[in-house]
Enzyme design. Structure first.
Site, PDB file in Angstrom:
ATOM      1  N   MET A  25      31.316  -0.494  -4.600  1.00  0.00           N
ATOM      2  CA  MET A  25      31.446  -1.833  -5.163  1.00  0.00           C
ATOM      3  C   MET A  25      32.363  -2.682  -4.277  1.00  0.00           C
ATOM      4  O   MET A  25      33.438  -2.253  -3.889  1.00  0.00           O
ATOM      5  CB  MET A  25      32.015  -1.709  -6.587  1.00  0.00           C
ATOM      6  CG  MET A  25      32.262  -3.033  -7.263  1.00  0.00           C
ATOM      7  SD  MET A  25      30.731  -3.988  -7.496  1.00  0.00           S
ATOM      8  CE  MET A  25      31.356  -5.643  -7.331  1.00  0.00           C
ATOM      9  N   GLU A  26      31.893  -3.902  -4.032  1.00  0.00           N
ATOM     10  CA  GLU A  26      32.506  -4.767  -3.026  1.00  0.00           C
ATOM     11  C   GLU A  26      33.662  -5.623  -3.521  1.00  0.00           C
ATOM     12  O   GLU A  26      33.906  -6.699  -2.966  1.00  0.00           O
ATOM     13  CB  GLU A  26      31.420  -5.692  -2.460  1.00  0.00           C
ATOM     14  CG  GLU A  26      30.894  -6.766  -3.435  1.00  0.00           C
ATOM     15  CD  GLU A  26      29.613  -6.398  -4.176  1.00  0.00           C
ATOM     16  OE1 GLU A  26      29.347  -5.203  -4.333  1.00  0.00           O
ATOM     17  OE2 GLU A  26      28.891  -7.324  -4.612  1.00  0.00           O
ATOM     18  N   ASN A  27      34.439  -5.179  -4.526  1.00  0.00           N
ATOM     19  CA  ASN A  27      35.560  -5.982  -5.032  1.00  0.00           C
ATOM     20  C   ASN A  27      36.362  -6.572  -3.878  1.00  0.00           C
ATOM     21  O   ASN A  27      36.636  -5.905  -2.891  1.00  0.00           O
ATOM     22  CB  ASN A  27      36.495  -5.109  -5.858  1.00  0.00           C
ATOM     23  CG  ASN A  27      35.747  -4.212  -6.809  1.00  0.00           C
ATOM     24  OD1 ASN A  27      35.041  -4.687  -7.667  1.00  0.00           O
ATOM     25  ND2 ASN A  27      35.859  -2.906  -6.605  1.00  0.00           N
ATOM     26  N   GLU A  61      22.327  -9.368  -2.781  1.00  0.00           N
ATOM     27  CA  GLU A  61      21.944  -7.991  -2.456  1.00  0.00           C
ATOM     28  C   GLU A  61      20.861  -7.938  -1.379  1.00  0.00           C
ATOM     29  O   GLU A  61      20.951  -7.154  -0.434  1.00  0.00           O
ATOM     30  CB  GLU A  61      21.507  -7.237  -3.713  1.00  0.00           C
ATOM     31  CG  GLU A  61      22.622  -7.029  -4.737  1.00  0.00           C
ATOM     32  CD  GLU A  61      23.861  -6.350  -4.158  1.00  0.00           C
ATOM     33  OE1 GLU A  61      23.788  -5.778  -3.057  1.00  0.00           O
ATOM     34  OE2 GLU A  61      24.924  -6.418  -4.819  1.00  0.00           O
ATOM     35  N   HIS A 102      27.647  -2.253   4.256  1.00  0.00           N
ATOM     36  CA  HIS A 102      27.089  -3.071   3.171  1.00  0.00           C
ATOM     37  C   HIS A 102      28.212  -3.737   2.368  1.00  0.00           C
ATOM     38  O   HIS A 102      28.214  -4.958   2.174  1.00  0.00           O
ATOM     39  CB  HIS A 102      26.223  -2.187   2.273  1.00  0.00           C
ATOM     40  CG  HIS A 102      25.591  -2.899   1.127  1.00  0.00           C
ATOM     41  ND1 HIS A 102      24.316  -3.388   1.166  1.00  0.00           N
ATOM     42  CD2 HIS A 102      26.070  -3.226  -0.101  1.00  0.00           C
ATOM     43  CE1 HIS A 102      24.036  -3.989   0.016  1.00  0.00           C
ATOM     44  NE2 HIS A 102      25.085  -3.892  -0.768  1.00  0.00           N
ATOM     45  N   GLU A 103      29.166  -2.938   1.924  1.00  0.00           N
ATOM     46  CA  GLU A 103      30.231  -3.505   1.088  1.00  0.00           C
ATOM     47  C   GLU A 103      31.083  -4.473   1.903  1.00  0.00           C
ATOM     48  O   GLU A 103      31.509  -5.507   1.409  1.00  0.00           O
ATOM     49  CB  GLU A 103      31.105  -2.402   0.463  1.00  0.00           C
ATOM     50  CG  GLU A 103      30.349  -1.330  -0.311  1.00  0.00           C
ATOM     51  CD  GLU A 103      29.336  -1.846  -1.327  1.00  0.00           C
ATOM     52  OE1 GLU A 103      29.534  -2.963  -1.861  1.00  0.00           O
ATOM     53  OE2 GLU A 103      28.331  -1.145  -1.570  1.00  0.00           O
TER      54      GLU A 103
END
Ligand code: B3K
Ligand code: ZN
Length: 868
Positions: free
Chosen positions: A269-271, A326, A303-304
């Site tokens: 998850m890209e927080n 995405e 990706h993140e």
């Protein structure tokens, strides 16, 4: 299939894109104070609100115990607000207001892995898409962006206290407790908020951006896993450089943190500035994880990281726009991985995933446009269609524009919308404005479901020396989308001299609209033709090179022409595609396998030397699962299994001593390049499996020897697979040995479960033995997936005793972890293609499940699945 027969019941819970309204209030800033205890957590929040439009303030909240609420400092009584299970509503607020709430939550018993939850000795958050409302009352929607200041307080047994942004202060509360205060200077939506509390070690590094910013890089994991974080750290630095070089996007904060957690519903998850990762997407080490896992770690890290610009700095206006962030980010990570290893093999692997998952999804009851227009549970829309088809749409536009213009388009996007929450239209508008090429008809791709069929016929006129291609496109009718339109399809193509194999230079005259430019023809009508002049002999055409569009191509190749393309096509992807098309005919239409074998004999020996990775992919025989997805009626998994085994046996025999000679000639340890070594390892495992299939008397000894002597997980697992799946005399001992070696290494142990679950000879009892094993854990998604995923490798097993396995899981997870439950149930989504009596059996079992499940996630999926 007639989707209209049983339409999905849309109910009060359905949200529609057309109903989008701006939020009534924006949040200028939020102060969050989280105090974590063993049996609860206290969350105080202060929101500074600014009115934007008329109406009530709606704060979303779920499973929160409200202790108090204040408006501009004044305590409110219960009559002054409306509270239900989903929201807190306040009417007649002034244009500026501050709201303070205090709530109690229970991370220690949160098994849904959404919001703030405890995973072993660690507390972490997962807020995308709608988890923040499980932490505090908030306008939890992506178009509300705010500055977050976070105070985290916990017992000192948890020395690590992290949140997004910069660390402002740390200190002691008392002898036992301490705190940290973080502030994130960048405005962000709540789904990007994160905090982490735990006892973790850290790997540190630094990176200097193209703007000269010195960034502290930190990867947090349990102490023993720190040595397995180096590959991820290198990939992170590589990604940072790559985004500067390819998109002109440097990083914008002074720190970037990644935290590895073993209980996580997805990959990562890209927080903002504080990514939280499934351990499976951070830890990479040749001794403990496979080459495929190492490649995945690098691509997920990228990706993140890439989300920092595509997702975080420019985010989505609403969740219908999910594929904006995405689809674009997947396209970016795929391009990154193409640069990292062989571009052709990366493309092969990405398209294989697309065809194995997205195409069937789009052909069945779960089909939806990349930008859906309604949903009940948004978590159900983190799909192959949103991610992979979304990526393909971006790839098509990039292919059409070429490097330079695509970059001008993306520059325009970043300049225009930095700091905003936008839509798919905004993205296509910016690309159009920046590149000067009108791309607006690509919006059709975002708004329609289904995989277009591209039919092509060819005519050669020897007298005129002209070669003509006639193209037509069509989409299967869909009751919910009556006005399906033609989409723009970039068709990359090449012609080859049929005798010499040489590629011809193209001269084309477009009969209708477009010409072939740089080897790409843009086909955007229902039908069109292109004609090539000066073609002196009947050529062989190669269509859709590099898979230039996500369509089902129908072209009447002869088997010999496909064999020709395996041998002469210079685009590695289309070499592979030709082999796949040929093998699909062999397996589903009873064509002879001879042309494929002959093409291999001519192509492989040289390729094994120069490009072992590509060579390994040319041996790909379509999986039973993929073949099943190509059958729409009366599907009998056993028939496919029998045919596929027969073809593999023929291959084993036909290539004779090639398998052993090649096996013995390979030594990956001598390769300095990772991708060469990876290719050799892939070949070693393929050739070893073929030796076993040949019944070679030394096959098991060789496998056992490989198992024992290697230091590499790909090789160890490849050997173990050959022993276990062939019921070799050494199998039991090797399994026992593997367990002893890796029982404390969760990711390696996942592989131990997987190898047994994926055994073609698995039985109901052997699967049950796995799910009753003391190391099987229903609280750890990775462990569940290792068995369920392994089982789905064999459709014969999955569609017989596997059905019960998936249904039991869905029923159990419906309450415990509905995101995962819904996902796993989708394995059964093609039940309607089965032959009777299996079809009715599964249908009845699915219907029987309906009254037993309650979560929106599982309910919506089940109802869609049964809507055929
Ligand atoms: N954005 C997250 C996915 C969140 C999924 C929530 N069910 C990971 C990613 O795509 O990078
Ligand atoms: Zn993503």
């Amino acid at each position: 299939m007639n989707i209209a027969a049983n339409p999905v019941v849309e109910n009060n819970d359905t949200v529609y894109l057309k109903d989008y309204k701006k939020p009534t209030f924006l949040v200028e800033s939020i102060h969050l104070d989280l105090k974590v205890y063993d049996d609860h957590a206290v969350v105080d929040s202060t929101l500074v609100l600014q009115r934007q439009t008329a109406g009530d303030l709606v704060l979303l909240g779920r499973d929160l115990e409200l202790k108090s609420i204040r408006l501009n400092g004044e305590l409110l009584s219960e009559t002054e607000y409306q509270l239900d299970a989903e929201q807190l509503r306040l009417s007649n607020l002034p244009d500026q207001a501050s709201i303070q709430t205090q709530v109690i939550i229970h991370p220690e018993s949160n098994t849904q892995l959404e919001g703030l939850y405890q995973a072993g000795n660690l507390f972490v958050t997962q807020n995308e898409p709608e988890g923040f409302r499980k932490i505090t009352f908030y306008p939890d929607r992506p178009d509300v962006l705010s500055v977050f200041t976070t105070r985290v307080e916990a017992d000192k047994k948890y020395p690590v206290l992290l949140a997004n942004g910069n660390l402002l202060e740390t200190g002691e509360v008392d002898e036992n407790r301490h705190f940290a205060i973080w502030q994130d200077p960048t405005k962000k939506p709540a789904y990007l908020f994160a905090c982490v509390i735990g006892d973790l070690a850290v790997l540190k590094d630094r990176y200097t951006t193209s703007e000269g910013r010195d960034v502290a890089l930190e990867i947090y994991a349990v102490e023993k896993d720190i040595p397995k974080c180096h590959i991820a750290m290198e990939a992170l630095k590589h990604s940072m450089r790559w985004d500067e070089e390819h998109y002109g996007r440097p990083y914008d904060l002074d720190n970037y943190m990644i935290v590895a957690v073993s209980q996580f519903n997805m990959g990562a998850m890209e927080n903002k500035g504080l990514n939280i990762f499934n351990t499976s997407c951070v830890l990479a080490d040749e001794e403990y994880t496979t080459d495929a896992a190492i490649m995945r770690v690098q691509s997920v890290i990228a990706h993140e990281y890439f989300h920092n610009w595509t997702g975080n700095r420019i985010t989505c206006r609403d969740w219908f726009q999910l594929c904006l962030k995405e689809g674009l980010t997947v396209f970016r990570d795929q391009s990154f991985s193409e640069d990292l290893q062989s571009a052709a093999v990366q493309r092969i692997d990405d398209v294989a995933v697309l065809k194995a998952h997205q195409f069937p999804e789009d052909a069945g009851p779960l089909s939806h446009p990349p930008r859906p227009d309604h949903f009940v549970e948004i978590n159900n829309f983190y799909t192959a269609t949103v991610y992979e088809k979304g990526a393909e749409i971006n790839r098509m536009m990039a292919t059409l524009l070429g490097k330079e213009k695509f970059r001008q388009g993306t520059d325009e996007y970043f300049n225009r919308y930095d700091g905003q929450a936008v839509t798919v239209e905004d993205w296509v508008d910016a690309l159009t404005a920046g590149s000067g090429v009108d791309l607006s008809n690509f919006l059709t791709w975002y708004n329609q479901p289904g995989t277009p069929k591209l039919q092509v016929t060819a005519e050669y006129d020897a007298q005129k020396q002209s070669y003509r291609l006639n193209l037509s496109q069509s989409l299967k009718e869909h009751p919910k989308y009556p006005n399906l339109k033609a989409v723009p399809i970039p068709v990359a193509l090449a012609l080859f001299n049929a005798k010499t194999g040489e590629q011809l230079t193209l001269h084309s005259d477009a009969l209708f609209v477009n010409a072939v430019k740089d080897g790409v023809y843009l086909f955007d009508q229902d039908t069109a033709s292109i004609e090539f002049s000066g073609v002196t002999e009947q050529p062989v055409v190669s269509l859709l090179r590099n898979f230039s569009a996500p369509v089902n191509l129908e072209f009447d190749y002869s088997d010999d022409e496909l064999a020709f393309l395996i041998q002469y096509e210079t685009n590695g992807f289309n070499q592979w595609q030709a082999a796949q098309t040929l093998l699909e005919r062999v397996l589903l239409k009873d064509h002879s396998v001879e042309p494929y074998i002959q093409a291999l004999q001519k192509t492989i020996p040289d390729l094994v030397q120069h490009d072992p990775l590509l060579a390994s992919r040319l041996f790909d025989v379509p999986t039973e699962g993929y073949l099943g997805s190509r059958i729409d009626h009366d599907y009998q998994p056993e028939v496919i299994q029998t045919k596929r085994n027969a073809v593999l046996n023929t291959l084993a025999t036909a290539l004779g001593s090639f398998w052993k000679d090649t096996y013995l000639s390979l030594d990956p340890t001598l390769q300095s390049e990772f991708s060469q070594a990876m290719g050799e390892r892939a070949l070693k495992n393929i050739t070893l499996a073929m030796l076993a299939r040949q019944g070679d008397e030394h096959a098991f000894e060789l496998a056992h020897q490989q198992y024992q002597t290697t230091q590499n997980m790909t090789e160890r697992l490849g050997a173990l697979r050959v022993l276990v799946w062939n019921d070799a005399p050494q199998a039991a001992q090797a399994l026992q040995d593997f367990y002893q070696r890796y029982k404390d290494e969760a990711l390696s142990l996942d592989q131990w479960f997987m190898v047994q679950a994926a055994n073609p000879n698995a039985t109901e009892a052997s699967i049950r033995a796995l799910t009753q094993h003391p190391d099987y854990d229903l609280g750890t998604p990775n462990r569940i997936r290792s068995v369920s995923g392994g089982l789905s490798n064999n459709p014969v097993n999955a569609w017989s005793f596997g059905v019960e396995h998936y249904l039991e899981l869905a029923k159990y997870l419906d309450q415990k972890n509905p995101i995962l439950g819904s996902r796993l149930l989708q394995v059964l989504s093609r039940w309607y293609t089965l032959a009777e009596p299996q079809r009715s059996h599964v249908q009845n079992a699915l219907k029987a499940l309906q009254p037993l499940v309650k979560s929106k996630n599982v309910t919506e999926t089940l109802s869609s699945m049964l809507s055929v």
